[in-house]
Write a protein that holds these residues in place. Structure first.
Motif, PDB file in Angstrom:
ATOM      1  N   GLN A  77       0.837  -1.189   0.000  1.00 25.28           N
ATOM      2  CA  GLN A  77       0.000   0.000   0.000  1.00 25.28           C
ATOM      3  C   GLN A  77       0.879   1.248   0.000  1.00 25.28           C
ATOM      4  OE1 GLN A  77      -3.457  -0.206  -0.317  1.00 25.28           O
ATOM      5  NE2 GLN A  77      -2.723  -2.297  -0.725  1.00 25.28           N
ATOM      6  N   PRO A  78       0.350   2.376  -0.497  1.00 26.65           N
ATOM      7  CA  PRO A  78       1.156   3.607  -0.497  1.00 26.65           C
ATOM      8  C   PRO A  78       1.629   3.961   0.906  1.00 26.65           C
ATOM      9  CG  PRO A  78      -0.823   3.881  -1.835  1.00 26.65           C
ATOM     10  CD  PRO A  78      -0.976   2.573  -1.110  1.00 26.65           C
ATOM     11  N   LEU A  79       2.815   4.524   0.997  1.00 27.95           N
ATOM     12  CA  LEU A  79       3.323   4.980   2.281  1.00 27.95           C
ATOM     13  C   LEU A  79       2.441   6.098   2.831  1.00 27.95           C
ATOM     14  CD1 LEU A  79       7.114   5.152   1.393  1.00 27.95           C
ATOM     15  CD2 LEU A  79       6.045   3.492   2.912  1.00 27.95           C
ATOM     16  N   PRO A  80       2.294   6.187   4.148  1.00 31.03           N
ATOM     17  CA  PRO A  80       1.494   7.275   4.730  1.00 31.03           C
ATOM     18  C   PRO A  80       2.077   8.640   4.368  1.00 31.03           C
ATOM     19  CG  PRO A  80       1.998   5.588   6.369  1.00 31.03           C
ATOM     20  CD  PRO A  80       2.831   5.272   5.173  1.00 31.03           C
ATOM     21  N   ILE A  81       1.219   9.604   4.201  1.00 33.06           N
ATOM     22  CA  ILE A  81       1.650  10.976   3.946  1.00 33.06           C
ATOM     23  C   ILE A  81       1.762  11.689   5.287  1.00 33.06           C
ATOM     24  CG2 ILE A  81       1.090  13.169   2.822  1.00 33.06           C
ATOM     25  CD1 ILE A  81      -0.480  11.571   0.748  1.00 33.06           C
ATOM     26  N   PRO A  82       2.915  12.240   5.638  1.00 28.09           N
ATOM     27  CA  PRO A  82       3.066  12.920   6.929  1.00 28.09           C
ATOM     28  C   PRO A  82       2.046  14.049   7.095  1.00 28.09           C
ATOM     29  CG  PRO A  82       5.203  12.584   5.904  1.00 28.09           C
ATOM     30  CD  PRO A  82       4.180  12.223   4.863  1.00 28.09           C
ATOM     31  N   ASP A  83       1.621  14.264   8.339  1.00 22.44           N
ATOM     32  CA  ASP A  83       0.662  15.328   8.619  1.00 22.44           C
ATOM     33  C   ASP A  83       1.218  16.701   8.245  1.00 22.44           C
ATOM     34  OD1 ASP A  83      -1.136  13.479   9.605  1.00 22.44           O
ATOM     35  OD2 ASP A  83      -0.435  13.671  11.673  1.00 22.44           O
ATOM     36  N   GLU A  84       2.520  16.901   8.473  1.00 16.89           N
ATOM     37  CA  GLU A  84       3.185  18.156   8.115  1.00 16.89           C
ATOM     38  C   GLU A  84       4.276  17.849   7.085  1.00 16.89           C
ATOM     39  OE1 GLU A  84       2.229  21.059   9.167  1.00 16.89           O
ATOM     40  OE2 GLU A  84       0.742  20.301  10.594  1.00 16.89           O
ATOM     41  N   PRO A  85       4.408  18.686   6.064  1.00 20.78           N
ATOM     42  CA  PRO A  85       5.448  18.434   5.055  1.00 20.78           C
ATOM     43  C   PRO A  85       6.832  18.412   5.695  1.00 20.78           C
ATOM     44  CG  PRO A  85       3.940  20.148   4.322  1.00 20.78           C
ATOM     45  CD  PRO A  85       3.625  19.904   5.760  1.00 20.78           C
ATOM     46  N   VAL A  86       7.591  17.366   5.411  1.00 22.31           N
ATOM     47  CA  VAL A  86       8.948  17.284   5.946  1.00 22.31           C
ATOM     48  C   VAL A  86       9.793  18.383   5.312  1.00 22.31           C
ATOM     49  CG1 VAL A  86      10.988  15.827   6.218  1.00 22.31           C
ATOM     50  CG2 VAL A  86       8.702  14.795   6.238  1.00 22.31           C
ATOM     51  N   GLY A  87      10.439  19.176   6.158  1.00 19.26           N
ATOM     52  CA  GLY A  87      11.304  20.239   5.650  1.00 19.26           C
ATOM     53  C   GLY A  87      10.681  21.615   5.635  1.00 19.26           C
ATOM     54  N   GLY A  88       9.393  21.731   5.945  1.00 18.54           N
ATOM     55  CA  GLY A  88       8.760  23.051   5.970  1.00 18.54           C
ATOM     56  C   GLY A  88       7.484  23.105   5.158  1.00 18.54           C
ATOM     57  N   ASP A  89       6.605  24.027   5.533  1.00 17.11           N
ATOM     58  CA  ASP A  89       5.280  24.122   4.916  1.00 17.11           C
ATOM     59  C   ASP A  89       5.343  24.344   3.417  1.00 17.11           C
ATOM     60  OD1 ASP A  89       4.091  23.702   7.335  1.00 17.11           O
ATOM     61  OD2 ASP A  89       3.707  25.819   7.753  1.00 17.11           O
ATOM     62  N   GLU A  90       6.272  25.168   2.967  1.00 21.43           N
ATOM     63  CA  GLU A  90       6.320  25.487   1.537  1.00 21.43           C
ATOM     64  C   GLU A  90       6.631  24.260   0.685  1.00 21.43           C
ATOM     65  OE1 GLU A  90       7.953  29.511   0.414  1.00 21.43           O
ATOM     66  OE2 GLU A  90       8.748  29.327   2.446  1.00 21.43           O
ATOM     67  N   LEU A  91       7.296  23.284   1.291  1.00 22.28           N
ATOM     68  CA  LEU A  91       7.623  22.076   0.541  1.00 22.28           C
ATOM     69  C   LEU A  91       6.429  21.138   0.427  1.00 22.28           C
ATOM     70  CD1 LEU A  91      11.225  21.350   1.856  1.00 22.28           C
ATOM     71  CD2 LEU A  91      10.496  22.695  -0.120  1.00 22.28           C
ATOM     72  N   GLY A  92       5.297  21.526   0.989  1.00 17.91           N
ATOM     73  CA  GLY A  92       4.066  20.777   0.795  1.00 17.91           C
ATOM     74  C   GLY A  92       3.397  21.116  -0.522  1.00 17.91           C
TER      75      GLY A  92
END
Length: 443
Positions: A77-92
């Motif tokens: 199954q697809p890996l879970p998507i973190p609640d917060e973008p790793v590395g900072g909000d803009e990288l979401g």
């Protein structure tokens, strides 16, 4: 049919090996990177649009059967998507992300996702779909290289096997009965992307499954939440995925290992041959041959540090590289690119030029530090306005990773020696003064 890796250096190696009676490697006709001139398109080129996050959870659909699980195995199954973008909000964001006031991005970039970062500060300078999930192809060998350089004795000699020589994809030319140091296997892995070298290295790590497990554990410890390795070599397999951001993490970590930095910067080396194959009637000795680095950026870009190339039918062109100018080291990672309208290394060169033109404090996020590793904090202009602070690496990131010498077991001895020497000097001076005084009293 499983997708196959190819590289221009493998073709050169094939010619050299063929001239010397050595084993064959990939067919040049299968390699989309072998064109000698920039490809010209007949219609205007448009950079792939990822604004709607088409690959936020999984790579694009495979075009072959390489990711079909073996009978009885579950479908990952697809890996879970973190609640917060790793590395900072803009990288979401899934589209292009650039610092405030930055110039327009270079044109003719076919890479669907990419990350431009500072290898020293950890700042992400600009990106496109940084956490989009794609297939990494041979760039995932960076993870295998880190594991191997941490665990294996580079001076150990291993013997090539039939299984090594029969792996899928690009092979550097390991033969049954050949004798190779782990250093030579690492050269074949990193410089020429040999899947046979990956197999020989994985065997020493406990086999393919154990090596994959170690690679996945490493990816997670480095903060790579988009990555799941399916094969040691990067051949496509069930559940395989990574992201441009994760590859930037892995490359930065690898560059903290001096031997890795040396390997990716090496242009060519001699590789051992192997004895006659007993399965082949009247087979003869296979002499040593030369292997070359398949990263064209190394030869064509001022200040290039080297990097890693990759290709499968499903992953398309993947590319990781670094360069240094004026004391500043930048890294670039490309995923799902094509030889269109310019080659991947040329796309990387344009993005590196763009990065070197930015202010040193320009940033849209950061490369997180590995688990248990503290870092200083830096903030970009956008982060300052929002009150967000992000981790950056300490100045000397390599020293803490180097194995301690035996001398470190006696770290208490240094100060004690100085104290004893000081006492002896004082006693000697007192003795000399006393002797002088006695001589004077005699007169």
């Amino acid at each position: 049919m499983r997708a196959r890796f190819t590289s221009s250096v493998a073709i050169v190696a094939a010619v050299l090996i063929g001239m010397s009676g050595g084993p064959a490697v990939a067919d040049p006709a299968d390699d989309p990177t072998t064109t000698t001139a920039t490809t010209v398109t007949t219609t205007p080129f448009t950079t792939p649009n990822t604004d709607n996050c088409p690959n936020s959870s999984s790579p694009p659909k495979a075009i072959d059967l390489s990711e079909v699980p073996a009978p009885g195995d579950p479908t990952p199954q697809p890996l879970p998507i973190p609640d917060e973008p790793v590395g900072g909000d803009e990288l979401g964001d899934c589209g292009s992300v650039t610092p405030d006031g930055a110039p327009a991005l270079p044109k003719e970039i076919s890479a669907t996702a990419w990350v431009l970062s500072d290898l020293d500060s950890g700042a992400v300078l600009a990106a496109k779909d940084p956490h989009g999930r794609y297939r990494p192809a041979s760039t995932i060998k960076i993870l295998l290289a880190i594991v191997a350089l941490r665990e294996l004795d580079l001076n150990r000699v291993v013997t090539g096997t039939i299984a090594d020589s029969e792996v899928d994809g690009t092979r550097v030319g390991i033969g049954p009965g050949g004798r190779y140091t782990n250093l030579q296997l690492m050269q074949a892995l990193v410089m020429a992307s040999g899947n046979d070298a990956a197999h020989a290295i994985a065997a020493q790590l406990g086999g393919d499954e154990a090596a994959v497990r170690k690679m996945n554990d490493l990816a997670k410890s480095l903060g790579g939440m988009d990555t799941r390795t399916a094969t040691p070599s990067g051949l496509d397999g069930p559940g395989m995925s990574s992201s441009a951001y994760d590859l930037a993490l892995f490359f930065r970590e690898a560059m903290r290992i001096p031997k890795f930095a040396e390997l990716i910067h090496t242009e060519q080396v001699q590789f051992p041959g192997f004895p006659p194959d007993p399965r082949i009637p009247a087979d003869k000795d296979h002499p040593a041959f030369t292997i070359g680095n398949d990263n064209q950026l190394l030869y064509n870009y001022d200040g290039a540090l080297g990097g890693k190339t990759g290709y499968t039918d499903d992953a398309r062109q993947t590319f990781v590289a670094g360069a240094e100018r004026n004391g500043r080291r930048l890294g670039i990672t490309l995923l799902k690119a094509d030889v269109l309208p310019i080659r991947p290394w040329e796309q990387a060169a344009r993005l590196l030029d763009y990065g070197f033109s930015l202010d040193r404090d320009a940033s849209v996020g950061t490369l997180v530090e590995p688990e248990g590793k503290a870092g200083t904090t830096t903030t970009s202009r956008r982060q300052q306005s929002s009150g967000v602070t992000l981790a950056a690496p300490p100045v000397d990131a390599t020293a803490s990773r180097l194995p301690k010498s035996n001398d470190d077991d006696f770290g208490w001895a240094g100060p004690l020696v100085f104290v004893l020497l000081g006492v002896l000097v004082v006693l000697a001076l007192l003795y000399w003064a006393d002797s002088l005084n006695r001589r004077r009293n005699r007169h």
